[in-house]
Write an enzyme that holds these catalytic residues in place. Structure first.
Site, PDB file in Angstrom:
ATOM      1  N   HIS A  39       0.800  -1.181  -0.075  1.00 29.68           N
ATOM      2  CA  HIS A  39      -0.017   0.143   0.032  1.00 29.68           C
ATOM      3  C   HIS A  39       1.014   1.303   0.141  1.00 29.68           C
ATOM      4  O   HIS A  39       1.365   1.771   1.052  1.00 29.68           O
ATOM      5  CB  HIS A  39      -0.958  -0.109   1.256  1.00 29.68           C
ATOM      6  CG  HIS A  39      -1.855   0.931   1.332  1.00 29.68           C
ATOM      7  ND1 HIS A  39      -3.001   0.868   2.085  1.00 29.68           N
ATOM      8  CD2 HIS A  39      -2.014   2.139   0.798  1.00 29.68           C
ATOM      9  CE1 HIS A  39      -3.675   2.060   1.977  1.00 29.68           C
ATOM     10  NE2 HIS A  39      -3.176   2.875   1.268  1.00 29.68           N
ATOM     11  N   HIS A  77       1.097   4.993  -2.385  1.00 28.19           N
ATOM     12  CA  HIS A  77       0.765   5.671  -3.460  1.00 28.19           C
ATOM     13  C   HIS A  77       1.797   6.302  -4.294  1.00 28.19           C
ATOM     14  O   HIS A  77       2.678   7.158  -3.251  1.00 28.19           O
ATOM     15  CB  HIS A  77      -0.401   6.778  -3.210  1.00 28.19           C
ATOM     16  CG  HIS A  77      -1.756   6.249  -2.474  1.00 28.19           C
ATOM     17  ND1 HIS A  77      -2.797   5.854  -2.939  1.00 28.19           N
ATOM     18  CD2 HIS A  77      -1.899   5.620  -1.279  1.00 28.19           C
ATOM     19  CE1 HIS A  77      -3.654   5.386  -2.516  1.00 28.19           C
ATOM     20  NE2 HIS A  77      -3.023   5.264  -1.225  1.00 28.19           N
ATOM     21  N   HIS A  80      -9.701   0.936  -0.997  1.00 26.74           N
ATOM     22  CA  HIS A  80      -9.643   1.864   0.351  1.00 26.74           C
ATOM     23  C   HIS A  80     -10.976   1.441   0.790  1.00 26.74           C
ATOM     24  O   HIS A  80     -12.024   2.138   0.187  1.00 26.74           O
ATOM     25  CB  HIS A  80      -9.160   3.328   0.079  1.00 26.74           C
ATOM     26  CG  HIS A  80      -7.729   3.389  -0.209  1.00 26.74           C
ATOM     27  ND1 HIS A  80      -7.148   2.770  -1.088  1.00 26.74           N
ATOM     28  CD2 HIS A  80      -6.770   4.243   0.405  1.00 26.74           C
ATOM     29  CE1 HIS A  80      -5.771   3.083  -1.137  1.00 26.74           C
ATOM     30  NE2 HIS A  80      -5.583   4.131   0.015  1.00 26.74           N
ATOM     31  N   GLU A 102     -11.211   3.469   6.159  1.00 26.43           N
ATOM     32  CA  GLU A 102     -10.202   4.106   6.555  1.00 26.43           C
ATOM     33  C   GLU A 102     -10.961   5.434   7.578  1.00 26.43           C
ATOM     34  O   GLU A 102     -10.693   5.312   8.671  1.00 26.43           O
ATOM     35  CB  GLU A 102      -9.427   4.881   5.543  1.00 26.43           C
ATOM     36  CG  GLU A 102      -8.203   5.839   5.931  1.00 26.43           C
ATOM     37  CD  GLU A 102      -7.548   6.577   4.667  1.00 26.43           C
ATOM     38  OE1 GLU A 102      -7.991   6.467   3.713  1.00 26.43           O
ATOM     39  OE2 GLU A 102      -6.525   6.966   4.781  1.00 26.43           O
ATOM     40  N   ASP A 139       1.612   4.245   2.741  1.00 25.02           N
ATOM     41  CA  ASP A 139       0.668   4.810   2.348  1.00 25.02           C
ATOM     42  C   ASP A 139       1.233   5.947   1.405  1.00 25.02           C
ATOM     43  O   ASP A 139       1.469   6.024   0.092  1.00 25.02           O
ATOM     44  CB  ASP A 139      -0.313   5.363   3.307  1.00 25.02           C
ATOM     45  CG  ASP A 139      -1.599   5.634   2.833  1.00 25.02           C
ATOM     46  OD1 ASP A 139      -1.969   5.383   1.655  1.00 25.02           O
ATOM     47  OD2 ASP A 139      -2.440   6.117   3.770  1.00 25.02           O
ATOM     48  N   ASP A 140       1.521   7.211   1.918  1.00 24.00           N
ATOM     49  CA  ASP A 140       2.054   8.422   1.231  1.00 24.00           C
ATOM     50  C   ASP A 140       3.263   8.721   1.959  1.00 24.00           C
ATOM     51  O   ASP A 140       3.069   9.949   2.893  1.00 24.00           O
ATOM     52  CB  ASP A 140       1.259   9.422   1.311  1.00 24.00           C
ATOM     53  CG  ASP A 140      -0.225   9.082   0.533  1.00 24.00           C
ATOM     54  OD1 ASP A 140      -0.106   8.707  -0.717  1.00 24.00           O
ATOM     55  OD2 ASP A 140      -1.172   8.689   1.225  1.00 24.00           O
TER      56      ASP A 140
END
Ligand code: ADE
Ligand code: ZN
Length: 340
Positions: free
Chosen positions: A18, A20, A201, A204, A282-283
Protein backbone atom coordinates in the site's frame (compact mmCIF):
# COMPACT_ATOMS: atom_id res chain seq x y z
CA UNK A 1 11.70 -0.50 21.50
CA UNK A 2 14.32 -3.17 22.02
CA UNK A 3 17.08 -2.09 19.58
CA UNK A 4 17.80 -5.69 18.59
CA UNK A 5 14.20 -6.18 17.43
CA UNK A 6 14.23 -2.85 15.56
CA UNK A 7 17.40 -3.86 13.77
CA UNK A 8 15.99 -7.30 12.99
CA UNK A 9 12.83 -5.75 11.46
CA UNK A 10 14.85 -3.14 9.56
CA UNK A 11 16.88 -5.77 7.72
CA UNK A 12 14.10 -8.32 7.24
CA UNK A 13 12.98 -8.99 3.66
CA UNK A 14 9.46 -7.58 3.36
CA UNK A 15 6.72 -6.63 0.89
CA UNK A 16 4.99 -3.27 0.73
CA UNK A 17 1.41 -3.48 -0.58
CA UNK A 18 0.00 0.00 0.00
CA UNK A 19 2.05 2.86 -1.39
CA UNK A 20 0.69 5.67 -3.59
CA UNK A 21 3.58 6.59 -5.85
CA UNK A 22 2.41 10.22 -5.94
CA UNK A 23 2.60 10.13 -2.14
CA UNK A 24 6.33 9.37 -2.32
CA UNK A 25 7.04 12.76 -3.90
CA UNK A 26 9.28 14.52 -1.38
CA UNK A 27 9.11 18.34 -1.11
CA UNK A 28 12.66 18.64 -2.53
CA UNK A 29 11.64 16.75 -5.67
CA UNK A 30 8.37 18.71 -5.94
CA UNK A 31 10.40 21.94 -6.03
CA UNK A 32 12.99 20.53 -8.45
CA UNK A 33 10.28 19.34 -10.87
CA UNK A 34 8.34 22.62 -10.54
CA UNK A 35 11.48 24.48 -11.58
CA UNK A 36 12.27 22.07 -14.42
CA UNK A 37 8.71 22.27 -15.78
CA UNK A 38 7.92 25.92 -15.04
CA UNK A 39 5.02 25.03 -12.73
CA UNK A 40 4.00 27.67 -10.17
CA UNK A 41 3.50 26.33 -6.63
CA UNK A 42 1.40 27.89 -3.87
CA UNK A 43 4.36 27.71 -1.43
CA UNK A 44 7.54 29.73 -1.86
CA UNK A 45 9.95 27.33 -0.19
CA UNK A 46 10.48 23.68 0.66
CA UNK A 47 10.15 24.53 4.36
CA UNK A 48 6.87 26.38 3.79
CA UNK A 49 5.48 23.38 1.90
CA UNK A 50 6.60 20.95 4.60
CA UNK A 51 5.09 23.20 7.27
CA UNK A 52 1.71 22.80 5.54
CA UNK A 53 1.79 19.03 6.22
CA UNK A 54 -0.41 19.38 9.32
CA UNK A 55 -3.54 17.50 8.43
CA UNK A 56 -6.87 17.29 10.24
CA UNK A 57 -8.43 14.53 8.14
CA UNK A 58 -8.12 12.70 4.81
CA UNK A 59 -9.49 15.59 2.71
CA UNK A 60 -7.08 18.16 4.17
CA UNK A 61 -4.24 15.87 3.07
CA UNK A 62 -5.66 15.11 -0.38
CA UNK A 63 -5.89 18.82 -1.26
CA UNK A 64 -2.11 19.22 -0.77
CA UNK A 65 -1.31 15.81 -2.30
CA UNK A 66 -3.07 16.65 -5.59
CA UNK A 67 -1.37 20.08 -5.67
CA UNK A 68 2.02 18.36 -5.23
CA UNK A 69 1.31 15.98 -8.11
CA UNK A 70 0.73 18.96 -10.45
CA UNK A 71 4.51 19.18 -11.11
CA UNK A 72 4.47 15.81 -12.92
CA UNK A 73 4.27 16.38 -16.66
CA UNK A 74 6.79 14.28 -18.58
CA UNK A 75 7.81 10.63 -18.67
CA UNK A 76 11.11 11.50 -16.98
CA UNK A 77 9.22 13.11 -14.06
CA UNK A 78 7.37 9.86 -13.40
CA UNK A 79 10.65 7.99 -13.71
CA UNK A 80 12.43 10.27 -11.23
CA UNK A 81 9.60 10.06 -8.69
CA UNK A 82 9.44 6.27 -8.92
CA UNK A 83 13.22 5.82 -8.84
CA UNK A 84 13.40 7.89 -5.63
CA UNK A 85 10.86 5.51 -4.07
CA UNK A 86 12.78 2.46 -5.36
CA UNK A 87 15.91 3.72 -3.57
CA UNK A 88 13.98 4.18 -0.31
CA UNK A 89 12.35 0.77 -0.61
CA UNK A 90 15.68 -0.96 -1.21
CA UNK A 91 17.16 0.86 1.79
CA UNK A 92 14.29 -0.56 3.91
CA UNK A 93 14.90 -4.12 2.61
CA UNK A 94 11.63 -4.20 0.69
CA UNK A 95 12.03 -7.06 -1.80
CA UNK A 96 8.56 -6.78 -3.37
CA UNK A 97 6.29 -3.77 -3.76
CA UNK A 98 2.80 -3.22 -5.20
CA UNK A 99 2.40 0.40 -6.19
CA UNK A 100 -0.77 2.47 -6.64
CA UNK A 101 -0.99 5.30 -9.13
CA UNK A 102 -3.83 7.76 -9.82
CA UNK A 103 -4.08 8.26 -13.61
CA UNK A 104 -7.02 10.67 -13.39
CA UNK A 105 -4.87 13.13 -11.41
CA UNK A 106 -2.64 13.39 -14.47
CA UNK A 107 -4.99 12.89 -17.43
CA UNK A 108 -7.18 15.75 -16.22
CA UNK A 109 -4.09 18.00 -16.59
CA UNK A 110 -3.54 16.76 -20.15
CA UNK A 111 -0.81 14.20 -19.37
CA UNK A 112 -1.44 11.02 -21.41
CA UNK A 113 -1.91 7.86 -19.33
CA UNK A 114 0.81 6.16 -21.43
CA UNK A 115 3.34 8.81 -20.30
CA UNK A 116 2.50 8.09 -16.65
CA UNK A 117 2.81 4.32 -16.94
CA UNK A 118 5.90 4.39 -19.19
CA UNK A 119 7.87 6.51 -16.70
CA UNK A 120 6.84 4.42 -13.68
CA UNK A 121 7.53 1.19 -15.58
CA UNK A 122 11.04 2.22 -16.65
CA UNK A 123 12.00 2.90 -13.02
CA UNK A 124 10.44 -0.34 -11.80
CA UNK A 125 12.32 -2.30 -14.47
CA UNK A 126 15.55 -0.67 -13.22
CA UNK A 127 14.54 -1.52 -9.64
CA UNK A 128 14.00 -5.13 -10.65
CA UNK A 129 17.64 -5.36 -11.79
CA UNK A 130 18.59 -4.35 -8.25
CA UNK A 131 16.46 -6.97 -6.51
CA UNK A 132 13.10 -5.22 -6.03
CA UNK A 133 10.20 -7.02 -7.74
CA UNK A 134 7.03 -5.01 -8.27
CA UNK A 135 3.47 -4.77 -9.53
CA UNK A 136 1.39 -1.74 -10.46
CA UNK A 137 -2.24 -1.08 -9.52
CA UNK A 138 -4.33 1.58 -11.29
CA UNK A 139 -6.58 3.43 -8.81
CA UNK A 140 -9.83 5.22 -9.62
CA UNK A 141 -10.51 8.48 -7.79
CA UNK A 142 -13.76 7.93 -5.90
CA UNK A 143 -14.64 11.64 -5.64
CA UNK A 144 -15.10 11.56 -9.44
CA UNK A 145 -17.99 9.78 -11.18
CA UNK A 146 -18.14 6.12 -12.13
CA UNK A 147 -18.47 7.21 -15.76
CA UNK A 148 -15.11 8.94 -15.41
CA UNK A 149 -13.64 5.72 -13.96
CA UNK A 150 -15.14 3.69 -16.82
CA UNK A 151 -13.62 6.07 -19.39
CA UNK A 152 -10.23 5.80 -17.64
CA UNK A 153 -10.52 2.02 -17.61
CA UNK A 154 -11.28 1.99 -21.37
CA UNK A 155 -8.35 4.32 -22.05
CA UNK A 156 -6.06 2.00 -20.08
CA UNK A 157 -6.98 -1.14 -22.04
CA UNK A 158 -3.89 -1.11 -24.31
CA UNK A 159 -1.71 -0.65 -21.22
CA UNK A 160 -3.14 -3.72 -19.50
CA UNK A 161 -1.93 -5.64 -22.58
CA UNK A 162 1.40 -3.89 -23.11
CA UNK A 163 2.38 -3.94 -19.42
CA UNK A 164 0.62 -7.19 -18.44
CA UNK A 165 3.68 -8.30 -16.43
CA UNK A 166 3.41 -5.21 -14.21
CA UNK A 167 -0.07 -3.67 -14.37
CA UNK A 168 -2.08 -6.37 -12.67
CA UNK A 169 -4.95 -4.71 -10.85
CA UNK A 170 -7.25 -1.82 -10.08
CA UNK A 171 -7.97 0.00 -6.83
CA UNK A 172 -10.14 2.76 -5.38
CA UNK A 173 -8.82 5.76 -3.44
CA UNK A 174 -9.33 9.47 -2.63
CA UNK A 175 -12.14 11.00 -0.50
CA UNK A 176 -13.90 8.10 1.21
CA UNK A 177 -16.81 9.68 3.07
CA UNK A 178 -19.86 10.01 0.84
CA UNK A 179 -18.29 7.89 -1.91
CA UNK A 180 -19.07 4.27 -1.00
CA UNK A 181 -17.65 1.34 -2.95
CA UNK A 182 -21.15 0.66 -4.38
CA UNK A 183 -20.64 3.73 -6.61
CA UNK A 184 -18.01 1.73 -8.56
CA UNK A 185 -19.69 -1.65 -8.93
CA UNK A 186 -19.79 -1.62 -12.74
CA UNK A 187 -16.19 -0.66 -13.34
CA UNK A 188 -14.97 -3.25 -10.83
CA UNK A 189 -17.12 -5.90 -12.56
CA UNK A 190 -15.38 -5.04 -15.84
CA UNK A 191 -11.96 -5.27 -14.23
CA UNK A 192 -12.91 -8.63 -12.69
CA UNK A 193 -14.02 -9.93 -16.09
CA UNK A 194 -10.61 -8.97 -17.42
CA UNK A 195 -8.99 -11.11 -14.71
CA UNK A 196 -7.42 -8.19 -12.84
CA UNK A 197 -6.71 -8.16 -9.11
CA UNK A 198 -9.04 -5.90 -7.13
CA UNK A 199 -8.39 -3.74 -4.09
CA UNK A 200 -10.20 -0.77 -2.53
CA UNK A 201 -9.64 1.70 0.28
CA UNK A 202 -12.44 1.09 2.77
CA UNK A 203 -12.86 1.59 6.48
CA UNK A 204 -10.13 4.22 6.71
CA UNK A 205 -12.53 7.06 7.58
CA UNK A 206 -15.64 5.32 6.28
CA UNK A 207 -17.81 2.92 8.33
CA UNK A 208 -17.65 -0.91 8.39
CA UNK A 209 -20.52 -0.96 5.85
CA UNK A 210 -18.00 0.34 3.27
CA UNK A 211 -15.79 -2.69 3.98
CA UNK A 212 -18.80 -4.99 3.46
CA UNK A 213 -19.53 -3.23 0.16
CA UNK A 214 -15.89 -3.63 -0.95
CA UNK A 215 -16.12 -7.38 -0.20
CA UNK A 216 -19.64 -8.11 -1.42
CA UNK A 217 -20.13 -5.68 -4.32
CA UNK A 218 -16.62 -5.03 -5.61
CA UNK A 219 -15.36 -8.50 -4.59
CA UNK A 220 -11.93 -7.22 -3.66
CA UNK A 221 -8.93 -9.45 -3.01
CA UNK A 222 -7.55 -7.10 -0.32
CA UNK A 223 -8.89 -4.12 1.64
CA UNK A 224 -6.72 -1.01 1.98
CA UNK A 225 -6.68 0.34 5.57
CA UNK A 226 -9.89 -1.34 6.81
CA UNK A 227 -9.04 -0.37 10.39
CA UNK A 228 -12.62 0.61 11.22
CA UNK A 229 -13.60 -3.06 10.67
CA UNK A 230 -12.84 -3.51 14.37
CA UNK A 231 -16.18 -1.81 15.14
CA UNK A 232 -18.07 -4.84 13.74
CA UNK A 233 -17.33 -8.23 15.34
CA UNK A 234 -18.96 -10.23 12.52
CA UNK A 235 -16.84 -8.40 9.97
CA UNK A 236 -13.65 -9.10 11.91
CA UNK A 237 -14.56 -12.81 12.06
CA UNK A 238 -15.27 -12.84 8.34
CA UNK A 239 -11.96 -11.15 7.49
CA UNK A 240 -10.11 -13.60 9.73
CA UNK A 241 -11.84 -16.65 8.19
CA UNK A 242 -11.37 -15.54 4.60
CA UNK A 243 -7.79 -14.31 5.21
CA UNK A 244 -8.63 -11.23 3.14
CA UNK A 245 -5.78 -8.94 4.12
CA UNK A 246 -5.94 -5.39 5.44
CA UNK A 247 -3.07 -3.19 4.25
CA UNK A 248 -2.61 -1.08 7.38
CA UNK A 249 -0.64 2.22 7.37
CA UNK A 250 0.10 3.31 10.97
CA UNK A 251 1.81 6.70 10.43
CA UNK A 252 -0.90 7.66 7.91
CA UNK A 253 -3.60 6.83 10.46
CA UNK A 254 -2.00 9.17 12.99
CA UNK A 255 -1.28 12.00 10.52
CA UNK A 256 -4.88 11.87 9.22
CA UNK A 257 -6.32 11.68 12.75
CA UNK A 258 -7.93 8.24 12.33
CA UNK A 259 -6.42 7.53 15.79
CA UNK A 260 -5.21 10.30 18.08
CA UNK A 261 -2.39 8.22 19.55
CA UNK A 262 -0.41 5.27 18.15
CA UNK A 263 -0.96 3.43 21.46
CA UNK A 264 -4.71 3.44 20.60
CA UNK A 265 -4.18 1.86 17.17
CA UNK A 266 -6.34 -1.24 16.71
CA UNK A 267 -3.77 -3.26 14.72
CA UNK A 268 -2.99 -5.56 17.64
CA UNK A 269 -6.68 -6.32 18.27
CA UNK A 270 -7.07 -7.23 14.60
CA UNK A 271 -3.92 -9.35 14.72
CA UNK A 272 -5.07 -11.11 17.91
CA UNK A 273 -8.34 -11.99 16.22
CA UNK A 274 -6.58 -13.61 13.26
CA UNK A 275 -6.96 -10.85 10.66
CA UNK A 276 -4.19 -10.79 8.04
CA UNK A 277 -2.83 -7.30 8.71
CA UNK A 278 0.51 -5.97 7.58
CA UNK A 279 2.42 -2.69 7.60
CA UNK A 280 2.75 -0.14 4.80
CA UNK A 281 3.63 3.52 4.28
CA UNK A 282 0.67 4.88 2.21
CA UNK A 283 2.11 8.33 1.35
CA UNK A 284 5.55 8.30 2.99
CA UNK A 285 6.68 11.76 1.86
CA UNK A 286 3.66 13.29 3.62
CA UNK A 287 3.31 11.10 6.71
CA UNK A 288 6.82 11.13 8.12
CA UNK A 289 8.35 7.83 7.11
CA UNK A 290 8.80 4.89 4.78
CA UNK A 291 7.85 1.31 5.59
CA UNK A 292 10.47 0.60 8.25
CA UNK A 293 9.53 3.77 10.14
CA UNK A 294 5.94 2.47 10.16
CA UNK A 295 7.05 -0.88 11.61
CA UNK A 296 9.12 0.84 14.32
CA UNK A 297 6.28 3.19 15.31
CA UNK A 298 3.65 0.47 15.67
CA UNK A 299 5.87 -2.21 17.25
CA UNK A 300 7.04 0.35 19.79
CA UNK A 301 3.63 1.85 20.63
CA UNK A 302 1.81 -1.49 20.89
CA UNK A 303 4.77 -3.34 22.45
CA UNK A 304 4.60 -6.08 19.85
CA UNK A 305 6.67 -9.20 20.38
CA UNK A 306 9.30 -10.73 18.12
CA UNK A 307 6.69 -13.26 16.95
CA UNK A 308 4.07 -10.58 16.25
CA UNK A 309 6.61 -8.62 14.20
CA UNK A 310 7.37 -11.80 12.25
CA UNK A 311 3.65 -12.35 11.63
CA UNK A 312 3.27 -8.84 10.18
CA UNK A 313 6.23 -9.40 7.87
CA UNK A 314 4.98 -12.81 6.83
CA UNK A 315 1.47 -11.45 6.19
CA UNK A 316 2.97 -8.94 3.74
CA UNK A 317 4.36 -11.86 1.72
CA UNK A 318 1.22 -13.99 2.06
CA UNK A 319 -0.96 -11.18 0.69
CA UNK A 320 1.25 -10.27 -2.28
CA UNK A 321 -0.08 -10.74 -5.81
CA UNK A 322 2.68 -13.14 -6.89
CA UNK A 323 2.75 -16.77 -8.03
CA UNK A 324 2.69 -19.50 -5.37
CA UNK A 325 6.26 -20.35 -6.29
CA UNK A 326 7.39 -16.74 -5.78
CA UNK A 327 5.50 -16.57 -2.48
CA UNK A 328 7.11 -19.77 -1.18
CA UNK A 329 10.56 -18.42 -2.09
CA UNK A 330 9.88 -15.09 -0.33
CA UNK A 331 8.62 -16.83 2.82
CA UNK A 332 11.58 -19.23 2.87
CA UNK A 333 13.93 -16.26 2.66
CA UNK A 334 12.19 -14.49 5.54
CA UNK A 335 12.17 -17.65 7.67
CA UNK A 336 15.88 -18.28 7.15
CA UNK A 337 16.62 -14.67 8.02
CA UNK A 338 14.34 -14.56 11.08
CA UNK A 339 15.84 -17.69 12.66
CA UNK A 340 19.44 -16.46 12.40
N1 ADE B 1 -4.77 8.69 -1.84
C1 ADE B 1 -3.53 8.78 -1.35
N2 ADE B 1 -3.50 8.42 -0.07
C2 ADE B 1 -4.77 8.08 0.28
C3 ADE B 1 -5.38 7.61 1.46
N3 ADE B 1 -4.70 7.41 2.59
N4 ADE B 1 -6.70 7.39 1.45
C4 ADE B 1 -7.41 7.59 0.33
N5 ADE B 1 -6.88 8.03 -0.81
C5 ADE B 1 -5.57 8.26 -0.84
ZN1 ZN C 1 -3.80 4.75 0.63
Amino acid sequence: MNPTLADKIARAPKAELHIHIEGSLEPELIFALAKRNGVQLAYDSIDALRAAYAFTDLQSFLDIYYAGASVLLHEQDFYDMTMAYVERALADHVTHTEIFFDPQTHTERGVPIETVVAGIERALADGEKRGLTSKLILCFLRHLSEDDALATFDEAQPLFDKYAHRLIGVGLDSSERGHPPSKFERVFAKARERGLKLVAHAGEEGPPSYVYEALDLLKVDRVDHGVRSIEDAALVARLADSRIALTVCPLSNIKLCVFDDMAKHTLKDLLDQGVAVMINSDDPAYFGGYVNANYFAIVDALKLTDHEAYTLLRNSLEASFVTEQERAAMIARLDTYWKQ
